[in-house]
Design a protein around this motif. Structure first.
Motif, mmCIF file in Angstrom:
data_model
loop_
_atom_site.group_PDB
_atom_site.id
_atom_site.type_symbol
_atom_site.label_atom_id
_atom_site.label_comp_id
_atom_site.label_asym_id
_atom_site.label_seq_id
_atom_site.Cartn_x
_atom_site.Cartn_y
_atom_site.Cartn_z
ATOM 1 N N CYS A 146 0.813 -1.217 0.000
ATOM 2 C CA CYS A 146 0.000 0.000 0.000
ATOM 3 C C CYS A 146 0.846 1.266 0.000
ATOM 4 C CB CYS A 146 -0.936 0.005 1.218
ATOM 5 S SG CYS A 146 -2.189 -1.284 1.189
ATOM 6 N N GLU A 158 3.702 7.317 5.754
ATOM 7 C CA GLU A 158 2.601 6.656 5.051
ATOM 8 C C GLU A 158 1.869 5.688 5.970
ATOM 9 O OE1 GLU A 158 2.531 5.570 0.941
ATOM 10 O OE2 GLU A 158 4.595 6.211 0.670
ATOM 11 N N ASN A 162 -2.468 5.863 7.161
ATOM 12 C CA ASN A 162 -3.468 4.790 7.218
ATOM 13 C C ASN A 162 -3.775 4.524 8.686
ATOM 14 O OD1 ASN A 162 -5.120 2.592 6.800
ATOM 15 N ND2 ASN A 162 -3.715 1.554 5.404
ATOM 16 N N ARG A 164 -6.511 3.533 10.348
ATOM 17 C CA ARG A 164 -7.219 2.305 10.735
ATOM 18 C C ARG A 164 -6.281 1.104 10.736
ATOM 19 N NH1 ARG A 164 -11.551 5.010 8.032
ATOM 20 N NH2 ARG A 164 -10.683 4.373 6.035
ATOM 21 N N LEU A 165 -5.391 1.033 9.754
ATOM 22 C CA LEU A 165 -4.450 -0.076 9.711
ATOM 23 C C LEU A 165 -3.458 0.002 10.868
ATOM 24 C CD1 LEU A 165 -3.427 -2.578 8.287
ATOM 25 C CD2 LEU A 165 -2.036 -1.120 6.811
ATOM 26 N N ASP A 452 -7.759 -0.261 2.504
ATOM 27 C CA ASP A 452 -6.749 0.061 3.513
ATOM 28 C C ASP A 452 -6.116 -1.174 4.135
ATOM 29 O OD1 ASP A 452 -8.838 -0.889 4.998
ATOM 30 O OD2 ASP A 452 -8.984 0.827 6.347
ATOM 31 N N SER A 456 -11.688 -1.713 5.163
ATOM 32 C CA SER A 456 -12.282 -0.416 4.884
ATOM 33 C C SER A 456 -11.565 0.218 3.701
ATOM 34 C CB SER A 456 -12.215 0.483 6.122
ATOM 35 O OG SER A 456 -12.958 1.675 5.912
ATOM 36 N N THR A 457 -11.805 1.505 3.458
ATOM 37 C CA THR A 457 -11.232 2.191 2.300
ATOM 38 C C THR A 457 -10.512 3.461 2.730
ATOM 39 O OG1 THR A 457 -13.324 3.361 1.916
ATOM 40 C CG2 THR A 457 -12.961 1.293 0.714
ATOM 41 N N ILE A 458 -9.676 3.953 1.850
ATOM 42 C CA ILE A 458 -8.930 5.201 2.050
ATOM 43 C C ILE A 458 -9.303 6.163 0.937
ATOM 44 C CG2 ILE A 458 -6.630 6.246 2.158
ATOM 45 C CD1 ILE A 458 -5.533 3.598 3.085
ATOM 46 N N TYR A 463 -5.235 11.290 0.782
ATOM 47 C CA TYR A 463 -3.973 10.625 1.088
ATOM 48 C C TYR A 463 -2.832 11.232 0.264
ATOM 49 C CZ TYR A 463 -0.824 6.622 1.926
ATOM 50 O OH TYR A 463 0.231 5.811 2.280
#
Length: 645
Positions: A146, A158, A162, A164-165, A452, A456-458, A463
């Motif tokens: 990612c 980076e 992210n 949530r990750l 992500d 979920s999504t980013i 970003y």
């Protein structure tokens, strides 16, 4: 009335000498025509000499009685061939989800639940197995799939973007093993898994894992990256159908073409069994071909805004075909001629059928108001050119053309695809736009939503914006500052030191930057080859490129500049890029130029759920091609002079 009749006879007898050798042609119908562009006057149907019209009708025999009966009942014989797939969308659109951190953790938790529910192992044995599994199949939390910029100076930042990750890693790090790696060892029959767990538990785990994360087998990848659409196939009886331009959504009769010869078919039943929740099985076998008779009452063909059938009936002004002053197009003229002259020659009758059938109309028997019976056979020669000139083609409507030969068809029926009535769509888990940039002569793949790694999504635009600010900050921090200059003056004046904050009014820019979520696709001309069918005979393709990024960083007290490529984050544009042993390996990603519309297209990946007519529920992950409706420019420029703000 008698006086009028006598006058007509006298009127006709004046021209009798000229018409003695003329035989009336009763097969010719009178039609109104116009010789100029404005049809308003012709559509008024003015009668300037009613007596001449009556005389002409009498002369042509139009007062004689003819059989003009109207169809009162219709009976037809139809043949129905059943299709193989039910329904076809889940089979054609199904793709495997990407194996990410959530896949590894969710599968590991499921395996531990299987072990606990089996009641074969004690709590102490389960604890030892989990500890052993963490050591044997650890999760690699440093995967760089990612990362947009693979560099030491930006990697930690980076990770923070992210969020949530990051929270996901803090929650599970050191507490769970990689269920995906364990699954691969089971499939390879590795020594790491032998004699560790009960075979039944391992068998149940493999079946569950493949049903959930690998529903589409390797041979069932219908999505075509180059054309950005699906290729699908189906069979109805002895007829084979193929389609290579299906963009997702709903399969219909026009989505496929007829293929004269059988092609290698995929075992659809195995795929359906892996994605279906439950399937109705009543133990009965259904015949592949059915012939039945249908009776119905015909009605006059009519459509909205068509003129009324009675000549002097009042119109409601829904349509006025005489308002065109300019020259009419051929399509408009043909439609107007049908509506005004031949609409009464067409009748409709309903024909009910079921989904997933190929329908052939064998014969139609009509009974009119006079009791006469008329039989119409199937249109088995429509579209073929063996009995007509090469420039002609028999007229027909609604049938499937032949693969690679759209001017000819060997069918006299219609393929009614086993399509779903409605689906429930989930939120997009990945979304990109493919836009044409005429100023830079290239196509851009703009990532909007990317996964992500934890379900979920980013927002890829946000970003990229934050990452750009961070890279600009590295430049401002590490690039060398201009040295102060001492300016000397003549005697009697003190030297002046030039202020470091003073900048030039303009600056020269070799190349401007674009957002990090904009991935370029460069047109590439193929080399000449003896293979005329290479990539479909194309001379130009679109190949994924890389935008450069310059990172200023400090290493061992020295300032260094590293040029690294900007890479996509999502799985759609990142295909072919792998990272192993601290090194990237790439294979080309190619799009066909005609696949990118002028207005741009939007590629969406999301989950769908639907219920079939027998109550069976289907869940699948698919990619869908839609028009973007927007277009924009990247702002990429070369050799420009800009104000130094």
């Amino acid at each position: 009335m008698n006086n009028t009749t006598n006058y007509i006879k006298k009127y006709v007898s004046l021209r009798a000498d000229n018409l003695k050798n003329v035989k009336p042609d009763f097969s010719v119908r009178m039609e109104g025509r116009t010789n100029n562009d404005d049809m308003t006057e012709a559509l008024r149907l003015r009668v300037h000499d009613p007596l001449w019209v009556l005389s002409r009708q009498w002369q042509l025999g139009e007062f004689r009685g003819n059989d003009c009966g109207t169809a009162m009942s219709v009976s037809c014989t139809i043949k129905e061939d059943l299709c193989d797939n039910d329904p076809i969308e889940p089979v054609a659109e199904q793709i495997n989800p990407k194996t990410d951190f959530m896949t590894s953790i969710e599968s590991a938790v499921y395996l531990l639940d299987l072990v606990r529910n089996s009641k074969i192992y004690s709590k102490e044995e389960i604890k030892k197995f989990r500890e052993m599994a963490i050591m044997t199949w650890p999760i690699d939390w440093n995967k760089s799939d990612c990362y947009v910029l693979e560099h030491e100076a930006t990697r930690e930042y980076e990770k923070k973007l992210n969020e949530r990750l990051t929270a996901y890693i803090h929650t599970y790090q050191g507490k769970i093993f990689d269920g995906y790696e364990l699954y691969k060892d089971i499939r390879l029959n590795s020594n790491n898994i032998k004699n560790i767990l009960n075979n039944q538990i391992l068998s149940d785990y493999v079946k569950w894992f493949e049903q959930k994360y690998l529903p589409a087998s390797t041979v069932n990848q219908h999505w075509n990256n180059e054309d950005l659409c699906y290729s699908l196939s189906d069979k109805a009886g002895d007829y084979y159908f193929e389609g290579d331009r299906y963009k997702g959504g709903r399969v219909s009769w026009y989505s496929v073409d007829y293929k004269c010869t059988e092609t290698k078919k995929i075992n659809i039943s195995d795929i359906l069994d892996s994605i279906i929740e439950h399937k109705k099985n009543d133990g009965k076998t259904t015949p592949k071909s059915i012939t039945r008779n249908v009776m119905s009452l015909p009605s006059m063909a009519h459509f909205a805004a068509a003129p009324n059938r009675r000549l002097w009936q009042m119109e409601d002004h829904k349509v006025f075909m005489g308002n065109s002053i300019l020259k009419q197009s051929s399509g408009n003229i043909a439609m107007m001629k049908y509506v005004t002259m031949f609409s009464n020659d067409w009748m409709l009758f309903p024909l009910d059928t079921e989904l997933g059938k190929y329908i052939q109309l064998k014969s139609i028997n009509i009974v009119d108001t006079f009791g006469d019976k008329i039989a119409i056979t199937g249109n088995d020669r429509a579209g073929k050119k063996d009995t007509v000139r090469d420039t002609e083609e028999r007229w027909q409507i609604f049938t499937n053309t032949t693969v690679n030969n759209p001017k000819e068809t060997h069918l006299d029926g219609l393929y009614y695809a086993p399509q779903l009535a409605a689906t429930i769509e989930g939120k997009p888990i990945e979304e990109i736009r493919l836009l044409r940039d005429e100023m830079s002569n290239m196509v851009w793949g703009v990532e909007e939503l990317v996964p992500d790694g934890c379900g979920s999504t980013i927002d890829a635009t946000l970003y990229a914006s934050k990452l750009t600010e961070y890279v600009d900050g590295l430049y401002e921090t590490n690039h060398p500052k201009p040295e102060s200059q001492e300016i000397m003056f003549s005697k009697g004046q003190n030297p002046v030191v030039k202020n470091e904050s003073q900048k030039a009014t303009y600056k020269y820019v070799l190349q401007s930057t674009v957002p990090f979520n904009w991935i370029p696709f460069i047109p590439q001309r193929l080399k000449k080859t003896n293979d005329a069918f290479l990539l479909g005979g194309r001379e130009m393709i679109l190949r994924r490129g890389k935008m450069p990024c310059y990172i200023w960083h400090e290493e061992k007290g020295d300032v260094k500049i590293d040029k690294i490529p900007v890479r996509p984050m999502g799985s759609i544009l990142r295909q072919g890029i792998t990272f192993q042993q601290n090194k990237h390996t790439e294979s080309p990603l190619i799009f066909h130029e005609e696949a990118i519309q002028v207005t741009g297209i939007r590629i969406v990946k999301n989950y769908q759920r639907a219920r079939w007519i027998n109550g069976a529920a289907y869940n699948w992950l698919g990619i869908y091609n839609r028009l973007s409706k927007t277009n924009s420019t990247s702002g990429l420029e070369f050799d420009s002079l800009k104000k130094n703000n």
